[in-house]
Write a protein that holds these residues in place. Structure first.
Motif, PDB file in Angstrom:
ATOM      1  N   TYR A  37      91.510   0.295 -22.505  1.00  0.00           N
ATOM      2  CA  TYR A  37      90.096   0.725 -21.481  1.00  0.00           C
ATOM      3  C   TYR A  37      90.082  -0.572 -20.644  1.00  0.00           C
ATOM      4  N   ALA A  44      80.078  -1.196 -19.176  1.00  0.00           N
ATOM      5  CA  ALA A  44      81.513  -1.067 -20.142  1.00  0.00           C
ATOM      6  C   ALA A  44      82.311  -0.847 -19.832  1.00  0.00           C
ATOM      7  N   PRO A  45      83.030  -0.700 -21.033  1.00  0.00           N
ATOM      8  CA  PRO A  45      84.428  -0.086 -21.331  1.00  0.00           C
ATOM      9  C   PRO A  45      85.106   1.211 -21.003  1.00  0.00           C
ATOM     10  N   TYR A  90      91.520  -3.914 -22.385  1.00  0.00           N
ATOM     11  CA  TYR A  90      92.090  -3.694 -24.231  1.00  0.00           C
ATOM     12  C   TYR A  90      92.444  -2.568 -24.260  1.00  0.00           C
ATOM     13  N   PHE A 102      90.463  -2.136 -31.473  1.00  0.00           N
ATOM     14  CA  PHE A 102      90.654  -2.678 -30.081  1.00  0.00           C
ATOM     15  C   PHE A 102      91.329  -3.661 -30.353  1.00  0.00           C
ATOM     16  N   GLY A 103      92.407  -4.148 -29.008  1.00  0.00           N
ATOM     17  CA  GLY A 103      93.224  -5.738 -29.367  1.00  0.00           C
ATOM     18  C   GLY A 103      91.365  -6.373 -29.299  1.00  0.00           C
ATOM     19  N   LYS A 104      92.194  -7.889 -28.996  1.00  0.00           N
ATOM     20  CA  LYS A 104      90.937  -8.615 -28.485  1.00  0.00           C
ATOM     21  C   LYS A 104      90.611  -9.067 -26.889  1.00  0.00           C
TER      22      LYS A 104
ATOM     23  N   TYR B  32      78.655   6.437 -32.007  1.00  0.00           N
ATOM     24  CA  TYR B  32      78.566   5.237 -32.034  1.00  0.00           C
ATOM     25  C   TYR B  32      77.476   4.214 -31.846  1.00  0.00           C
ATOM     26  N   TYR B  34      78.265   0.377 -31.177  1.00  0.00           N
ATOM     27  CA  TYR B  34      78.817  -1.090 -30.955  1.00  0.00           C
ATOM     28  C   TYR B  34      78.528  -2.492 -30.737  1.00  0.00           C
ATOM     29  N   GLN B  36      78.657  -6.004 -28.474  1.00  0.00           N
ATOM     30  CA  GLN B  36      79.739  -6.669 -27.894  1.00  0.00           C
ATOM     31  C   GLN B  36      79.063  -8.226 -27.055  1.00  0.00           C
ATOM     32  N   GLU B  39      83.106 -12.300 -24.476  1.00  0.00           N
ATOM     33  CA  GLU B  39      84.381 -12.651 -24.973  1.00  0.00           C
ATOM     34  C   GLU B  39      85.052 -11.959 -25.387  1.00  0.00           C
ATOM     35  N   LYS B  40      84.351 -11.006 -26.174  1.00  0.00           N
ATOM     36  CA  LYS B  40      84.817 -10.334 -27.713  1.00  0.00           C
ATOM     37  C   LYS B  40      84.732  -9.052 -27.302  1.00  0.00           C
ATOM     38  N   PRO B  41      85.999  -7.993 -28.383  1.00  0.00           N
ATOM     39  CA  PRO B  41      85.303  -6.642 -27.929  1.00  0.00           C
ATOM     40  C   PRO B  41      85.171  -5.947 -28.663  1.00  0.00           C
ATOM     41  N   PRO B  42      84.165  -4.740 -28.392  1.00  0.00           N
ATOM     42  CA  PRO B  42      82.848  -4.096 -28.866  1.00  0.00           C
ATOM     43  C   PRO B  42      83.549  -4.278 -30.241  1.00  0.00           C
ATOM     44  N   PHE B  89      76.058  -1.530 -27.195  1.00  0.00           N
ATOM     45  CA  PHE B  89      76.804  -0.224 -26.497  1.00  0.00           C
ATOM     46  C   PHE B  89      76.551   1.504 -27.784  1.00  0.00           C
ATOM     47  N   TYR B 109      84.296   7.473 -25.094  1.00  0.00           N
ATOM     48  CA  TYR B 109      83.113   7.204 -23.504  1.00  0.00           C
ATOM     49  C   TYR B 109      81.938   5.998 -24.843  1.00  0.00           C
ATOM     50  N   PHE B 110      81.575   5.656 -23.529  1.00  0.00           N
ATOM     51  CA  PHE B 110      80.651   4.119 -24.168  1.00  0.00           C
ATOM     52  C   PHE B 110      79.908   4.713 -22.850  1.00  0.00           C
ATOM     53  N   GLY B 111      78.357   4.334 -23.315  1.00  0.00           N
ATOM     54  CA  GLY B 111      77.192   4.418 -22.422  1.00  0.00           C
ATOM     55  C   GLY B 111      77.385   3.111 -20.970  1.00  0.00           C
ATOM     56  N   SER B 112      75.968   2.745 -20.865  1.00  0.00           N
ATOM     57  CA  SER B 112      76.165   1.858 -19.509  1.00  0.00           C
ATOM     58  C   SER B 112      75.303   0.418 -20.604  1.00  0.00           C
ATOM     59  N   ARG B 115      71.770  -4.622 -22.569  1.00  0.00           N
ATOM     60  CA  ARG B 115      71.696  -6.124 -23.199  1.00  0.00           C
ATOM     61  C   ARG B 115      70.641  -6.675 -23.546  1.00  0.00           C
TER      62      ARG B 115
END
Lengths: 112, 119
Positions: A37, A44-45, A90, A102-104, B32, B34, B36, B39-42, B89, B109-112, B115
Motif C-alpha cells: 500500500y 488514505a492508503p 506499507y 500491516f508492517g510498520k 472495517y 481503522y 491511524q 507515523e503508525k500503520p492503520p 478510516f 480498500y480505504f475511504g478518504s 481527521r
C-alpha cells in the motif's frame, strides 16, 4: 503468530536511482495474499501491488515485487525513483477471513 | 477513492459526542473501522461481515460502531480523550468463502478518512 516486518523506517534515495523497500513475513496460513500500500501525505492508503503467486513478478506504476515463499519475502523495487514516489509504503498480508496484517511502514523520500 | 465515502472529513471536538459516517459503493460484504495515529500503520478497531460484528479489538467503550446495512458503517464517539486524535478510516473488502476450501484473500480498500482533533 502472523506478522509483517519492514526493516527500514526511513529511506532516502536520489531521483533516478533504484530503490528497494524490504518486507518479510511470518504466517502459518496457506491461502494468503500480499500487498504493498502507498499512502501519500494526508491521503488514505491505496493498493499499489498485490500478489498471491509464488515467484511471479507483479508490476504497477513502475514498481515491481515478487513473492518468494522460500525466503518469506515480498520486497518492493523500482529501477528509477521519481520525486512523486515520496510517500509512506506499507507491506501487508491477508491470511483470509478478513485478517489483514500491516508492517510498520517505510517512509520513502526521493530527493533531487 | 469516491467509492468509499466518509464524513465528515475533519472533526474538531471538545468533550462532545459525534458520529462518523461511511458508505461503500463496491458491493463488499465486509466493512472495517481503522484508526491511524501519526507515523503508525492503520490499526483495526472493528470489523463487520454481512452486518454482523465479528471483530472488536481492544477499543475504549466510548467508541460504539453501528452497521445499519451492508453498505453503511457508523462510529459513534462520546466524551473523546486527547489520545483519540487520529485519522479514522473506513475500509471494505469482499470475502469470497470457498466452502471447505477456505476464504480467498481479497483486497482492502480505504475511504478518504476523518481527521479527528480533540481539543
Amino acid at each position: 503468530g502472523d506478522s509483517v516486518t519492514q526493516t527500514e523506517g526511513l529511506v532516502t534515495v536520489t531521483e533516478g536511482l533504484p530503490v528497494k523497500l524490504n518486507c518479510t513475513y511470518q504466517t502459518t496460513y496457506l491461502t494468503i495474499a500480499f500487498f504493498w500500500y502507498v499512502q501519500y501525505l494526508n491521503e488514505a492508503p491505496q493498493v499499489l501491488l498485490k500478489s498471491s503467486t509464488d515467484n511471479k513478478r507483479t508490476e504497477h506504476q513502475g514498481f515491481h515485487a515478487t513473492l518468494h515463499k522460500s525466503s518469506s519475502s515480498f520486497h518492493l523495487q523500482k529501477s528509477s525513483a521519481q520525486l512523486s514516489d515520496s510517500a509512506l509504503y506499507y507491506c501487508a498480508l491477508n491470511t483470509g477471513y478478513q485478517n489483514f496484517y500491516f508492517g510498520k511502514g517505510t517512509s520513502l523520500t526521493v530527493i533531487p | 477513492n469516491t467509492k468509499i465515502t466518509q464524513s465528515p472529513r475533519y472533526l474538531i471536538l471538545g468533550r462532545a459526542n459525534k458520529s462518523l459516517e461511511c458508505e461503500q459503493h463496491l458491493g463488499h460484504n465486509a466493512m472495517y473501522w481503522y484508526k491511524q495515529s501519526a507515523e503508525k500503520p492503520p490499526e483495526l478497531m472493528f470489523l463487520y461481515n454481512l452486518k454482523q460484528l465479528i471483530r472488536n479489538e481492544t477499543v475504549p467503550s466510548r467508541f460504539i460502531p453501528e452497521c445499519p446495512d451492508s453498505s453503511k458503517l457508523l462510529l459513534h464517539i462520546s466524551a473523546v480523550d486527547p489520545e483519540d486524535s487520529a485519522v479514522y478510516f473506513c475500509a471494505s473488502s469482499q470475502d469470497n468463502h470457498r466452502g471447505t476450501g477456505g476464504s480467498s484473500a481479497e483486497t482492502l480498500y480505504f475511504g478518504s478518512g476523518t481527521r479527528l482533533t480533540v481539543l
